[in-house]
Design a protein around this motif. Structure first.
Motif, PDB file in Angstrom:
ATOM      1  N   GLU A 174      -2.897  -2.563  -6.631  1.00  0.00           N
ATOM      2  CA  GLU A 174      -2.334  -3.366  -5.616  1.00  0.00           C
ATOM      3  C   GLU A 174      -3.262  -4.565  -5.293  1.00  0.00           C
ATOM      4  N   SER A 199       0.618  -1.360   0.455  1.00  0.00           N
ATOM      5  CA  SER A 199       0.261   0.055   0.280  1.00  0.00           C
ATOM      6  C   SER A 199       0.802   1.244   0.130  1.00  0.00           C
ATOM      7  N   ASP A 227      -6.967   0.308  -4.293  1.00  0.00           N
ATOM      8  CA  ASP A 227      -5.813  -0.568  -3.815  1.00  0.00           C
ATOM      9  C   ASP A 227      -7.358  -2.176  -3.594  1.00  0.00           C
TER      10      ASP A 227
END
Ligand code: DC
Length: 229
Positions: free
Chosen positions: A127, A18, A34
């Motif tokens: 991610e 992150s 995210d």
């Protein structure tokens, strides 16, 4: 000019994904996504509705829920049907249940489709656990971050304490190991390094070092593809 790049960053919890992905996105002026926050949001709602063990109810709930992620001023915020859940999704209870919810095939199908739509135009750093393997197997650049379990435990405990949640390191370690096990052994898109992902062990790197290394790799790919960063 070619379209902007898709950058995939995968790895286990606490590997530095992150922090690295956000700073990289800022440096590139790219979007940041995210994907874990999406799995966390549906887990939080399933817990709230007391259906966390009921797969079909969870899928039904997800179909009725609009999960939105907004990234602004370095903060990633998550909303479900316009209600903000950014704090709630980081609780220990969500940590303990999110891997089981993420195993559900239909949950993954719905969220992966959403992630593909968001990333389709490129110019994004995404991610998660399966970005380079499943969501965008043809991503322009892929990284797989790792760190030792002790280092990951230290980082996660510090993060929790900074948020005022005092929790013993042993409990954090146990929860990380449990999630690692479920995430990497599940049938649907398990956590694994894509063959063409660059491994980055962040155990002994500073944040600047890891961001600079990744940025340089992205810049090389951009140059080779004739993409302006
Ligand atoms: O990155 P995170 O710790 O916030 O992710 C929370 C959980 O969500 C993780 O334990 C597994 C799941 N997850 C997933 O299955 N696939 C992703 N792309 C991202 C997260």
């Amino acid at each position: 000019m070619n379209k902007k790049l898709i950058v995939a960053i995968d790895g286990p919890a606490g590997s530095g994904k992150s922090t690295t992905a956000k700073l990289l996105a800022n440096k590139l002026n790219y979007l940041y996504l995210d994907t874990g926050a999406m799995y966390r949001a549906i887990t939080f709602l399933a817990l709230k509705h007391k259906i966390v063990k009921n797969e079909s109810e969870i899928v039904k709930l997800l179909k009725e829920t609009d999960i939105e992620l907004i990234y602004e001023n370095g903060n990633s915020r998550v909303f479900a049907n316009k209600i903000e859940l950014s704090e709630e999704i980081r609780s220990h209870e969500v940590n303990s249940n999110v891997s089981d919810v993420s195993k559900i095939k239909q949950v993954r199908e719905i969220l992966v489709q959403k992630q593909r739509e968001i990333g389709a135009l490129g110019g994004i750093v995404m991610e998660g656990r399966d970005i380079g393997t499943v969501v965008f197997p043809h991503a322009d650049v892929k990284f797989f971050l790792t760190a030792t379990i002790d280092e990951r435990t230290k980082r996660r405990t510090k993060e929790m304490v900074e948020k005022g949640k005092h929790i013993h390191e042993d409990l954090v370690k146990e929860s990380l190991l449990n999630r690692d096990k479920i995430d990497s052994t599940r049938k649907e898109s398990p956590l694994q390094k894509a063959e063409d992902a660059t491994p980055v062990d962040t155990s002994f790197l500073t944040i600047d070092e890891q961001v600079n290394f990744i940025y340089d790799e992205v810049a090389k790919v951009a140059l080779s593809k004739g993409v302006e960063l």
